[in-house]
Design a protein around this motif. Structure first.
Motif, mmCIF file in Angstrom:
data_model
loop_
_atom_site.group_PDB
_atom_site.id
_atom_site.type_symbol
_atom_site.label_atom_id
_atom_site.label_comp_id
_atom_site.label_asym_id
_atom_site.label_seq_id
_atom_site.Cartn_x
_atom_site.Cartn_y
_atom_site.Cartn_z
ATOM 1 N N ARG A 187 5.051 9.819 -12.866
ATOM 2 C CA ARG A 187 5.314 8.726 -12.141
ATOM 3 C C ARG A 187 6.847 8.608 -12.153
ATOM 4 O O ARG A 187 7.350 7.779 -11.044
ATOM 5 N N PHE A 188 7.700 9.214 -12.684
ATOM 6 C CA PHE A 188 9.349 8.569 -12.388
ATOM 7 C C PHE A 188 10.031 9.519 -11.798
ATOM 8 O O PHE A 188 10.563 9.204 -10.940
ATOM 9 N N PHE A 215 -7.382 9.390 -9.276
ATOM 10 C CA PHE A 215 -6.230 10.756 -8.526
ATOM 11 C C PHE A 215 -6.335 10.291 -7.032
ATOM 12 O O PHE A 215 -4.937 11.208 -6.791
ATOM 13 N N ALA A 216 -6.858 10.075 -6.174
ATOM 14 C CA ALA A 216 -5.827 9.799 -5.550
ATOM 15 C C ALA A 216 -4.008 9.805 -4.805
ATOM 16 O O ALA A 216 -3.595 9.591 -4.267
ATOM 17 N N PRO A 217 -4.307 8.207 -5.805
ATOM 18 C CA PRO A 217 -2.513 8.150 -5.255
ATOM 19 C C PRO A 217 -1.939 9.533 -6.000
ATOM 20 O O PRO A 217 -0.492 10.005 -5.122
ATOM 21 N N ILE A 218 -1.875 10.474 -6.876
ATOM 22 C CA ILE A 218 -1.352 11.859 -7.046
ATOM 23 C C ILE A 218 -1.598 12.827 -5.446
ATOM 24 O O ILE A 218 -0.429 13.796 -5.875
ATOM 25 N N VAL A 219 -2.680 12.873 -5.039
ATOM 26 C CA VAL A 219 -3.080 13.533 -4.098
ATOM 27 C C VAL A 219 -1.575 13.048 -3.272
ATOM 28 O O VAL A 219 -0.451 14.161 -1.945
ATOM 29 N N THR A 220 -1.420 11.725 -2.604
ATOM 30 C CA THR A 220 -0.297 11.208 -1.765
ATOM 31 C C THR A 220 1.481 11.808 -2.232
ATOM 32 O O THR A 220 1.868 11.982 -1.516
ATOM 33 N N ARG A 221 1.491 12.086 -3.085
ATOM 34 C CA ARG A 221 2.569 12.346 -3.794
ATOM 35 C C ARG A 221 2.347 13.451 -3.529
ATOM 36 O O ARG A 221 3.843 14.279 -3.756
ATOM 37 N N LYS A 239 0.988 -1.065 -0.479
ATOM 38 C CA LYS A 239 0.320 -0.003 0.432
ATOM 39 C C LYS A 239 0.742 1.730 -0.502
ATOM 40 O O LYS A 239 0.098 2.131 -0.786
ATOM 41 N N ASN A 240 1.800 1.323 0.053
ATOM 42 C CA ASN A 240 2.739 2.436 0.285
ATOM 43 C C ASN A 240 3.377 2.391 -0.762
ATOM 44 O O ASN A 240 3.970 3.856 -0.698
ATOM 45 N N TYR A 241 3.365 1.693 -1.682
ATOM 46 C CA TYR A 241 3.672 2.401 -3.290
ATOM 47 C C TYR A 241 3.013 1.559 -4.070
ATOM 48 O O TYR A 241 3.260 2.282 -5.579
ATOM 49 N N SER A 242 1.872 1.075 -4.231
ATOM 50 C CA SER A 242 1.512 0.334 -5.488
ATOM 51 C C SER A 242 0.590 1.708 -5.948
ATOM 52 O O SER A 242 -1.089 1.160 -5.039
ATOM 53 N N SER A 243 0.504 2.402 -6.346
ATOM 54 C CA SER A 243 -0.204 3.267 -6.566
ATOM 55 C C SER A 243 -1.586 2.362 -7.440
ATOM 56 O O SER A 243 -2.974 3.051 -7.454
ATOM 57 N N TRP A 244 -1.786 2.013 -8.302
ATOM 58 C CA TRP A 244 -2.347 1.327 -8.750
ATOM 59 C C TRP A 244 -3.060 0.568 -8.710
ATOM 60 O O TRP A 244 -4.831 0.300 -8.647
ATOM 61 N N VAL A 291 -10.007 14.259 -0.494
ATOM 62 C CA VAL A 291 -9.862 13.030 -1.001
ATOM 63 C C VAL A 291 -9.004 12.877 0.053
ATOM 64 O O VAL A 291 -9.187 11.344 0.847
ATOM 65 N N CYS A 292 -8.005 13.270 1.604
ATOM 66 C CA CYS A 292 -6.755 12.579 1.957
ATOM 67 C C CYS A 292 -8.114 11.972 3.700
ATOM 68 O O CYS A 292 -8.021 11.081 3.738
ATOM 69 N N ALA A 293 -9.216 12.552 3.129
ATOM 70 C CA ALA A 293 -10.145 12.666 4.501
ATOM 71 C C ALA A 293 -11.188 11.335 4.035
ATOM 72 O O ALA A 293 -11.783 11.507 5.371
ATOM 73 N N HIS A 294 -10.910 11.177 3.410
ATOM 74 C CA HIS A 294 -12.745 10.211 2.929
ATOM 75 C C HIS A 294 -12.114 9.099 3.514
ATOM 76 O O HIS A 294 -10.751 8.283 3.420
ATOM 77 N N PRO A 295 -13.046 8.533 3.965
ATOM 78 C CA PRO A 295 -12.716 6.638 4.387
ATOM 79 C C PRO A 295 -12.106 6.358 3.698
ATOM 80 O O PRO A 295 -10.921 5.108 4.919
ATOM 81 N N ALA A 296 -12.482 5.824 2.830
ATOM 82 C CA ALA A 296 -11.420 4.570 2.313
ATOM 83 C C ALA A 296 -9.753 5.154 1.688
ATOM 84 O O ALA A 296 -9.258 4.206 2.293
ATOM 85 N N VAL A 297 -9.926 6.455 1.306
ATOM 86 C CA VAL A 297 -8.734 6.743 1.319
ATOM 87 C C VAL A 297 -7.757 6.743 2.522
ATOM 88 O O VAL A 297 -6.686 6.562 2.450
#
Length: 237
Positions: free
Chosen positions: A128-129, A183-189, A28-33, A208-214
């Protein structure tokens, strides 16, 4: 279908698919997809069993290949159907659970949402890179290459357009949808690398970060202890 008919029909549909819905993901720390498919399922209450495979290990590809010949995560196993690739998984879920409105209900908004997700799916290679997902890390000031900055500019343009046209200043299309999960993984980036955002976009990122699932994904990512060498060891500009 009337509202009084939706809940019983939805409950029956969920029970029918509950027994063998399995999502194979990476760390979960790394896998954006993986995050995109997982957050979509959690956000809409679609029950599933999670199988997590550690990335960047000698046996990673072999383990994933037990579920998909593509050798990549995420993979969704739904009864006797296997779906790989995050976009294909999200479309499959939207089709199977149509009553949940994973995409926006409005035709124009739905078309726009699919377009921006397709753009995310196929593009933004510099971001991404140069800014690989690493939720646990604090890499402020790293990865801000010209290519990454160009990608960030385009993403901000997308968010501004969506919030102005469809979002009513909540999520990209009003209610949380596949587009926000995408776009949630972009928010974390952006948080990992200290990307500065205009106030309205920073507020969207916070929502987005506050959404329960995220929020659950982020908590569990921070609790992981494994390392993925490609993400942790390579130098960042």
């Amino acid at each position: 279908m009337q509202d009084t008919e939706i809940l019983p029909a939805l409950a029956e549909l969920m029970d029918e698919r509950r027994s063998r819905m399995v999502l194979v993901i990476g760390n979960k720390n790394y896998s954006s997809w993986s995050m995109r498919a997982w957050v979509t399922m959690k956000a809409f209450g679609i029950p599933f069993e999670e199988i997590r495979i550690h990335l960047d290990q000698p046996d990673t590809t072999a383990k994933i290949s037990e579920y998909s010949a593509a050798g990549k995560v995420p993979v969704l196993i739904a009864n006797d159907i296997t779906v790989w690739d995050s976009m294909a998984i999200c479309e499959f879920l939207a089709e199977q659970f149509s009553l949940l409105n994973l995409w926006p209900e409005d035709t124009a908004a739905r078309a726009f949402a699919r377009s921006i997700c397709a753009e995310m799916h196929a593009g933004f290679s510099s971001l991404r890179f140069d800014m690989p997902m690493n939720i646990r890390a604090d890499l402020h000031g790293k990865g801000h290459t010209l290519g990454a900055q160009a990608d960030i500019g385009r993403i901000c343009e997308i968010w501004e357009d969506c919030l102005a046209r469809f979002g009513a200043h909540e999520f990209l299309f009003g209610a949380f949808s596949i587009a926000d999960a995408y776009f949630a993984p972009i928010v974390t980036r952006f948080k990992t690398y200290g990307v500065s955002l205009a106030p309205a976009l920073a507020a969207y990122a916070d929502r987005v970060c506050a959404h329960p699932a995220v929020a659950q994904w982020i908590r569990e990512a921070k609790a992981e202890t494994e390392s993925a060498p490609w993400h942790d060891a390579r130098p960042l500009k």
